[in-house]
Write a protein that holds these residues in place. Structure first.
Motif, PDB file in Angstrom:
ATOM      1  N   THR A  21      43.872   5.386  40.723  1.00 16.13           N
ATOM      2  CA  THR A  21      43.018   6.828  40.489  1.00 16.13           C
ATOM      3  C   THR A  21      42.578   7.138  41.683  1.00 16.13           C
ATOM      4  OG1 THR A  21      41.034   5.271  40.068  1.00 16.13           O
ATOM      5  CG2 THR A  21      42.398   5.748  38.008  1.00 16.13           C
ATOM      6  N   ASP A  22      42.653   6.727  42.843  1.00 14.66           N
ATOM      7  CA  ASP A  22      42.121   7.035  43.975  1.00 14.66           C
ATOM      8  C   ASP A  22      43.132   8.130  44.680  1.00 14.66           C
ATOM      9  OD1 ASP A  22      43.683   5.102  44.857  1.00 14.66           O
ATOM     10  OD2 ASP A  22      42.316   4.638  46.368  1.00 14.66           O
ATOM     11  N   SER A  23      44.234   8.408  44.200  1.00 12.64           N
ATOM     12  CA  SER A  23      45.073   9.238  44.802  1.00 12.64           C
ATOM     13  C   SER A  23      45.827  10.059  43.704  1.00 12.64           C
ATOM     14  CB  SER A  23      46.010   8.155  45.447  1.00 12.64           C
ATOM     15  OG  SER A  23      47.310   9.210  46.022  1.00 12.64           O
ATOM     16  N   ARG A  24      46.560  11.253  44.234  1.00 15.55           N
ATOM     17  CA  ARG A  24      47.351  11.882  43.023  1.00 15.55           C
ATOM     18  C   ARG A  24      48.726  11.408  43.168  1.00 15.55           C
ATOM     19  NH1 ARG A  24      50.262  17.021  45.411  1.00 15.55           N
ATOM     20  NH2 ARG A  24      51.062  16.898  43.245  1.00 15.55           N
ATOM     21  N   TYR A  25      49.172  10.506  44.166  1.00 15.30           N
ATOM     22  CA  TYR A  25      50.365   9.946  44.139  1.00 15.30           C
ATOM     23  C   TYR A  25      50.545   8.642  43.647  1.00 15.30           C
ATOM     24  CZ  TYR A  25      50.376  13.901  47.465  1.00 15.30           C
ATOM     25  OH  TYR A  25      50.241  15.080  48.129  1.00 15.30           O
ATOM     26  N   ARG A  26      51.823   8.234  43.502  1.00 17.35           N
ATOM     27  CA  ARG A  26      52.280   6.923  43.471  1.00 17.35           C
ATOM     28  C   ARG A  26      53.261   6.624  44.635  1.00 17.35           C
ATOM     29  NH1 ARG A  26      52.595   4.984  37.122  1.00 17.35           N
ATOM     30  NH2 ARG A  26      52.919   2.842  38.030  1.00 17.35           N
ATOM     31  N   LEU A  27      53.028   5.250  45.014  1.00 16.24           N
ATOM     32  CA  LEU A  27      53.925   4.884  46.051  1.00 16.24           C
ATOM     33  C   LEU A  27      55.114   4.580  45.536  1.00 16.24           C
ATOM     34  CD1 LEU A  27      51.717   2.921  48.498  1.00 16.24           C
ATOM     35  CD2 LEU A  27      52.609   4.914  49.021  1.00 16.24           C
ATOM     36  N   VAL A  28      56.380   5.078  45.927  1.00 16.86           N
ATOM     37  CA  VAL A  28      57.624   4.747  45.594  1.00 16.86           C
ATOM     38  C   VAL A  28      58.726   4.185  46.630  1.00 16.86           C
ATOM     39  CG1 VAL A  28      59.658   5.662  44.110  1.00 16.86           C
ATOM     40  CG2 VAL A  28      57.288   6.694  43.817  1.00 16.86           C
ATOM     41  N   ARG A  29      59.185   3.023  46.321  1.00 19.15           N
ATOM     42  CA  ARG A  29      60.106   2.333  47.318  1.00 19.15           C
ATOM     43  C   ARG A  29      61.506   2.696  46.962  1.00 19.15           C
ATOM     44  NH1 ARG A  29      63.863  -0.983  48.153  1.00 19.15           N
ATOM     45  NH2 ARG A  29      63.713  -1.926  46.045  1.00 19.15           N
ATOM     46  N   PHE A  30      62.203   3.303  47.833  1.00 19.85           N
ATOM     47  CA  PHE A  30      63.919   3.634  47.645  1.00 19.85           C
ATOM     48  C   PHE A  30      64.381   2.706  48.502  1.00 19.85           C
ATOM     49  CE2 PHE A  30      61.560   7.387  46.927  1.00 19.85           C
ATOM     50  CZ  PHE A  30      61.938   8.173  45.688  1.00 19.85           C
ATOM     51  N   GLU A  31      65.208   1.845  47.693  1.00 18.67           N
ATOM     52  CA  GLU A  31      66.391   1.009  48.572  1.00 18.67           C
ATOM     53  C   GLU A  31      66.726   1.519  49.939  1.00 18.67           C
ATOM     54  OE1 GLU A  31      70.334  -1.108  47.317  1.00 18.67           O
ATOM     55  OE2 GLU A  31      68.686  -2.170  46.401  1.00 18.67           O
ATOM     56  N   GLY A  32      66.550   1.107  50.826  1.00 18.31           N
ATOM     57  CA  GLY A  32      67.218   1.426  52.209  1.00 18.31           C
ATOM     58  C   GLY A  32      66.364   2.500  53.005  1.00 18.31           C
ATOM     59  N   HIS A  33      65.381   2.840  52.342  1.00 16.43           N
ATOM     60  CA  HIS A  33      64.377   4.160  52.706  1.00 16.43           C
ATOM     61  C   HIS A  33      63.014   3.551  53.118  1.00 16.43           C
ATOM     62  CE1 HIS A  33      68.022   6.837  52.696  1.00 16.43           C
ATOM     63  NE2 HIS A  33      68.276   5.969  51.436  1.00 16.43           N
ATOM     64  N   GLY A  34      62.504   2.685  52.401  1.00 15.56           N
ATOM     65  CA  GLY A  34      61.080   2.406  52.200  1.00 15.56           C
ATOM     66  C   GLY A  34      60.285   2.880  51.318  1.00 15.56           C
ATOM     67  N   TRP A  35      58.877   2.789  51.632  1.00 15.56           N
ATOM     68  CA  TRP A  35      58.024   3.425  50.611  1.00 15.56           C
ATOM     69  C   TRP A  35      57.527   4.895  50.913  1.00 15.56           C
ATOM     70  CZ3 TRP A  35      56.410   0.652  46.472  1.00 15.56           C
ATOM     71  CH2 TRP A  35      56.706  -0.441  46.267  1.00 15.56           C
ATOM     72  N   GLU A  36      57.208   5.920  49.819  1.00 18.76           N
ATOM     73  CA  GLU A  36      56.840   7.005  49.964  1.00 18.76           C
ATOM     74  C   GLU A  36      55.837   7.537  49.062  1.00 18.76           C
ATOM     75  OE1 GLU A  36      60.213   9.943  49.981  1.00 18.76           O
ATOM     76  OE2 GLU A  36      61.499   8.759  50.978  1.00 18.76           O
ATOM     77  N   PRO A  37      54.812   8.145  49.279  1.00 18.66           N
ATOM     78  CA  PRO A  37      53.853   8.574  48.261  1.00 18.66           C
ATOM     79  C   PRO A  37      54.249   9.937  47.716  1.00 18.66           C
ATOM     80  CG  PRO A  37      53.196   9.289  50.557  1.00 18.66           C
ATOM     81  CD  PRO A  37      54.182   8.476  50.710  1.00 18.66           C
ATOM     82  N   LEU A  38      54.611   9.752  46.408  1.00 16.49           N
ATOM     83  CA  LEU A  38      55.180  11.264  45.667  1.00 16.49           C
ATOM     84  C   LEU A  38      54.232  11.336  44.241  1.00 16.49           C
ATOM     85  CD1 LEU A  38      58.983   9.926  45.372  1.00 16.49           C
ATOM     86  CD2 LEU A  38      57.630  11.561  47.119  1.00 16.49           C
ATOM     87  N   GLY A  39      54.399  12.748  44.221  1.00 18.73           N
ATOM     88  CA  GLY A  39      53.754  13.287  42.941  1.00 18.73           C
ATOM     89  C   GLY A  39      54.777  13.284  41.841  1.00 18.73           C
ATOM     90  N   PRO A  40      54.448  13.788  40.824  1.00 15.79           N
ATOM     91  CA  PRO A  40      55.185  13.645  39.524  1.00 15.79           C
ATOM     92  C   PRO A  40      56.192  14.805  39.760  1.00 15.79           C
ATOM     93  CG  PRO A  40      53.016  14.682  38.885  1.00 15.79           C
ATOM     94  CD  PRO A  40      52.753  14.122  40.302  1.00 15.79           C
ATOM     95  N   GLU A  41      55.896  15.982  40.301  1.00 11.76           N
ATOM     96  CA  GLU A  41      56.962  16.961  40.694  1.00 11.76           C
ATOM     97  C   GLU A  41      58.009  16.657  41.709  1.00 11.76           C
ATOM     98  OE1 GLU A  41      53.804  17.559  43.482  1.00 11.76           O
ATOM     99  OE2 GLU A  41      53.717  17.237  41.393  1.00 11.76           O
ATOM    100  N   GLU A  42      57.705  15.705  42.335  1.00 14.06           N
ATOM    101  CA  GLU A  42      58.662  15.255  43.431  1.00 14.06           C
ATOM    102  C   GLU A  42      59.290  13.972  43.207  1.00 14.06           C
ATOM    103  OE1 GLU A  42      55.644  16.043  47.269  1.00 14.06           O
ATOM    104  OE2 GLU A  42      54.966  14.396  45.952  1.00 14.06           O
ATOM    105  N   PHE A  43      58.952  13.366  42.272  1.00 11.95           N
ATOM    106  CA  PHE A  43      59.736  11.930  42.077  1.00 11.95           C
ATOM    107  C   PHE A  43      61.322  12.370  41.723  1.00 11.95           C
ATOM    108  CE2 PHE A  43      60.908   8.714  38.850  1.00 11.95           C
ATOM    109  CZ  PHE A  43      60.873   7.686  39.773  1.00 11.95           C
ATOM    110  N   GLU A  44      61.296  12.883  40.585  1.00 11.44           N
ATOM    111  CA  GLU A  44      62.932  13.081  40.162  1.00 11.44           C
ATOM    112  C   GLU A  44      63.637  13.739  41.263  1.00 11.44           C
ATOM    113  OE1 GLU A  44      64.063  13.537  36.140  1.00 11.44           O
ATOM    114  OE2 GLU A  44      61.983  13.675  35.702  1.00 11.44           O
ATOM    115  N   PRO A  45      63.420  14.860  41.932  1.00  9.10           N
ATOM    116  CA  PRO A  45      64.094  15.540  42.780  1.00  9.10           C
ATOM    117  C   PRO A  45      64.426  14.639  44.117  1.00  9.10           C
ATOM    118  CG  PRO A  45      62.632  16.933  42.220  1.00  9.10           C
ATOM    119  CD  PRO A  45      62.228  15.668  41.560  1.00  9.10           C
ATOM    120  N   ARG A  46      63.631  13.714  44.507  1.00 10.07           N
ATOM    121  CA  ARG A  46      63.887  12.650  45.453  1.00 10.07           C
ATOM    122  C   ARG A  46      64.762  11.486  45.336  1.00 10.07           C
ATOM    123  NH1 ARG A  46      64.566  12.096  50.778  1.00 10.07           N
ATOM    124  NH2 ARG A  46      63.519   9.997  51.519  1.00 10.07           N
TER     125      ARG A  46
END
Length: 79
Positions: A21-46
């Motif tokens: 709850t302390d961030s608007r992002y969730r960390l997302v790990r993509f195989e071969g690319h590492g972790w990225e903080p993404l918001g809901p509007e960024e997740f599916e396009p990424r």
């Protein structure tokens, strides 16, 4: 696009970290690319950018730590 482990079961290509709850992002790990903080509007396009054939709603290839498809509340103007 599917990655199989030696046991024959699919391995997640995308992992979404726990809900915080302390961030608007969730960390997302993509195989071969590492972790990225993404918001809901960024997740599916990424997901589609890195893995064009992967269905973002595939529970085998996209693993959520908790609260699938939930994102922390955020309002424009907040830091």
């Amino acid at each position: 696009m599917e990655t199989n482990s030696p046991s024959g079961t699919a391995k997640p290509q995308v992992e979404v970290a726990e809900f915080r709850t302390d961030s608007r992002y969730r960390l997302v790990r993509f195989e071969g690319h590492g972790w990225e903080p993404l918001g809901p509007e960024e997740f599916e396009p990424r997901v589609k950018q890195l893995f064009p054939d992967l269905d973002p709603r595939d529970p085998v290839l996209v693993a959520w730590a908790d609260r699938p498809w939930e994102w922390p509340a955020w309002h424009p103007g907040e830091a």
